[in-house]
Design a protein around this motif. Sequence first.
Motif, PDB file in Angstrom:
ATOM      1  N   ILE A  94      10.658  -9.924  11.534  1.00  0.00           N
ATOM      2  CA  ILE A  94      11.411  -9.290  10.451  1.00  0.00           C
ATOM      3  C   ILE A  94      10.970  -7.845  10.377  1.00  0.00           C
ATOM      4  N   GLN A  95      11.916  -6.929  10.570  1.00  0.00           N
ATOM      5  CA  GLN A  95      11.618  -5.493  10.524  1.00  0.00           C
ATOM      6  C   GLN A  95      12.696  -4.812   9.677  1.00  0.00           C
ATOM      7  N   ILE A  96      12.270  -4.078   8.646  1.00  0.00           N
ATOM      8  CA  ILE A  96      13.194  -3.395   7.741  1.00  0.00           C
ATOM      9  C   ILE A  96      12.843  -1.915   7.736  1.00  0.00           C
ATOM     10  N   TYR A  97      13.751  -1.111   8.291  1.00  0.00           N
ATOM     11  CA  TYR A  97      13.507   0.334   8.372  1.00  0.00           C
ATOM     12  C   TYR A  97      13.673   0.977   7.002  1.00  0.00           C
ATOM     13  N   LEU A  98      12.825   1.963   6.724  1.00  0.00           N
ATOM     14  CA  LEU A  98      12.749   2.593   5.412  1.00  0.00           C
ATOM     15  C   LEU A  98      13.318   4.008   5.406  1.00  0.00           C
ATOM     16  N   GLY A 130       0.831  -1.194   0.000  1.00  0.00           N
ATOM     17  CA  GLY A 130       0.000   0.000   0.000  1.00  0.00           C
ATOM     18  C   GLY A 130       0.863   1.240   0.000  1.00  0.00           C
ATOM     19  N   THR A 131       0.246   2.377   0.163  1.00  0.00           N
ATOM     20  CA  THR A 131       0.937   3.669   0.145  1.00  0.00           C
ATOM     21  C   THR A 131       0.943   4.260   1.545  1.00  0.00           C
ATOM     22  N   TYR A 132       2.099   4.826   1.921  1.00  0.00           N
ATOM     23  CA  TYR A 132       2.212   5.369   3.281  1.00  0.00           C
ATOM     24  C   TYR A 132       3.228   6.513   3.281  1.00  0.00           C
ATOM     25  N   PRO A 133       2.998   7.568   4.096  1.00  0.00           N
ATOM     26  CA  PRO A 133       3.987   8.658   4.212  1.00  0.00           C
ATOM     27  C   PRO A 133       5.208   8.190   5.025  1.00  0.00           C
ATOM     28  N   VAL A 134       6.313   7.953   4.354  1.00  0.00           N
ATOM     29  CA  VAL A 134       7.493   7.354   4.976  1.00  0.00           C
ATOM     30  C   VAL A 134       8.315   8.418   5.705  1.00  0.00           C
ATOM     31  N   SER A 135       8.528   8.195   7.012  1.00  0.00           N
ATOM     32  CA  SER A 135       9.346   9.097   7.826  1.00  0.00           C
ATOM     33  C   SER A 135      10.624   8.366   8.229  1.00  0.00           C
ATOM     34  N   GLU A 136      11.414   8.977   9.110  1.00  0.00           N
ATOM     35  CA  GLU A 136      12.698   8.372   9.469  1.00  0.00           C
ATOM     36  C   GLU A 136      12.558   7.140  10.350  1.00  0.00           C
TER      37      GLU A 136
END
Length: 789
Positions: A735-739, A718-724
């Motif tokens: 499993i966690q992958i920071y964007l 989906g679409t999401y406003p990606v922050s730090e």
Amino acid sequence: MKRVMLKLVNVALVAFCMVWGYDMRGSSGSKQIVCDGVTNYVIVTGNNQTDAEKYAAEELMTYLGKITGAKFKTVSEKGAVGGDKAIYLGWTDYGKSKGIDYQSLGQEEWVIRTIGDSLIICGGRPRGTLYGVYEFLEKHCGCAWLDNKTEAIPQHKTLSISEINEKAKPAFWGREIYTGYKTDGNGFLVKNKTNATSWGEQKYGGASPYFGSPRTCHTMYQYAKDWPKEHPDHPEYFALNEKGERIKPVNGGVGGMLICLTNPEVRKLVLQKLRAYIAEDRATAKAKGYPHPTIYSISQNDSDGYCVCPDCKAIIDREGAVSGVNLDFINEIAKEIKNEYPDIYIHTFAYTFSLPPPKHIKAEDNVIVQIINHGSEWYPHSCAEHLRPVLHEDNKPFQEVLKRWSEVAQHLSIWDYWSMYKEVQAPYTNVSFVQQDLKFYRDNKVEMFFVQDADDISRVSFQALREWFGYKMMQNPDRTASGLIKKFMDGYYGAASGSMTEYLDYLEMRIAQTPGLYGRLKVRDWQYLDMPFFMKANTLLDQAEALSASNPLYSLNVRRERIPVDCALLNFGDQLESKLVKNEKMPFDRKAVIDRYEKNRTDIIKRCYGGKFQELELEKASCEIKLLRTPPTLPEQFKGREIVDFLWPDFSRRSIDPDAAGGMAIRLGKESPDGPVDHGKPLTIGIYDVTNKIMGPEVTIKKEDIPQDGKYHLYKIGTYPVSERTYVWTGYWLIQIYLNKAFFPPLVRNMEVNVSMKVLGPAYVEGSKDENSISVDRVILVGTDGKGK
């Protein structure tokens, strides 16, 4: 090969002792232990030695022999022939007759004393005498153990010592630097007086006398994991979240403060489990003959989440902090257990959401609060910048947190980070302010110091120096820093010491002079990593390589420092090239840099790892080199679109996978660090915003829709406003992958999130003989707002 290397080191350091003030030849009033390679001294041991004291005698005999060439004899005190020329080691009757009370010495406290022509080295048990031997060899003989492969041992056929009367112990009673890579034994660690919890060999003093079962951190899951089966009718034992749901016990990485901390029955169950751990640990320690643990950790899991039921919420509101309800819970446990075991301490965290201290409540005197000093890359759960000293203006919020906690608790521990969790390795270090930081911690009641350092042998610059220097400062942060650093540089780099010192000074100067919070920035945006930096760094490293070329060990130590420089140069070369003036060419040949990077990485891996670890690391390095030389192609549907591509270098961990883009993926098998993984649950991929505590879109893949070919497939989330602080999660949140690579502040952009995932095993693929597993090899973000980067 190792013997040859060490011989080269020793020969090169014949004059080492004279440079550093160790007068091996003697002076007026000194005692001559060895003269022209011959000694009249014997090492006299106590009649009832421990294994650690026997090993201490072996180490003393070995290193005095390496220094002087003399052959020392070791005799038991009951068989010793009369005479004053003796080194009395351990719990001897001679030492007792001179007024030394062994029983009063701390477990890691030592005494070094000359009496007449004799020398006494002894200490508390289990490790005091062993530490005393290393202190004598280091302080009075000039030895240094700089890393697992490099020891600086001065050579002189005559050894004299002056009058000595010392009694000391390390400044911090918990001292450990954790790295994710395994080394060949604990000899280097014990020589530098760390007391890591993983020891078990009796010659090192047995297991650590500190932490007991089940582990040293994130233990709430361990206490509560069996409750759903044992107490199925009591969901109220678990934390109530803000959605009105009870947090389920999945593993140590989920649920934060998993349990309801104010529930009286929960407190009884935790006490019951704690008593069982203590009894089991004491029986094991007694059987093995080493001291029983004295610290038990009851600490939140490694994630967000805490109870907001009315009773918990009332304490949180009263104290103005989540730590208030945790400390209320821990205090009751500590008071109850003190009645039965007055020597035991209960350890807990001030971590992420529980970092701010409470307003009113105080910790019981048998409670240890460990403050986790996350760097600013973990914003908003942090208030520190790790490339600045603790006393720097940028770190005032953390200074205040520590000072306030020192008013709340009598016993404090620090969990620090010397390695930054960034997307690309690059040259950086914090050597210049390690001493200042440790002084600040000691002066603010910190008694235990744990450091989480790099999980890669070459991820940061001067890691060997930093770890050795850190151990010295944990023992005594009042020592002169400049002398210690010069001692290391001379012993570690030989003739290249001057060039490497100049490079260290230049790197630290550029970091200090460059403004900004490094943790909040991408490495690509660290301003000091400019063309002048790479030109200067490579010039100095070229000089150092030339000066150390004749000594294989020194040369390899120098080349190790090339790795983070070349890694950054290869990853940011396009950015450097874009800033060149018209017709100017890059002063570095990319292919040559890749070749050099590959050789240095390979040589360092072969030196630092053995067996299967070496094979695995070499395979990972091979994948990295292939990725640098030939990046994987972009799937057809993304070509021509604005994308941010995440591959395995952007993941916190990775495994070899020939099917994966770039050859590696992040993989969740049948086991996690906290136990078995239930692969029978629905397979979901989602997005989470840590900063705003918002769940983004998620997709659950029905079992009948799971591809049965065992290959990677793309899933549009989906679409999401990606922050730090936005991450993709799957594998039951394991499993966690920071964007954050896609975040270009201050702009928060809407991005379409696509995850490439593969599943194997009978839980997903009918009739599969593979182990159940979930792997992610790629995350592709696509710009949807037309704003561009």
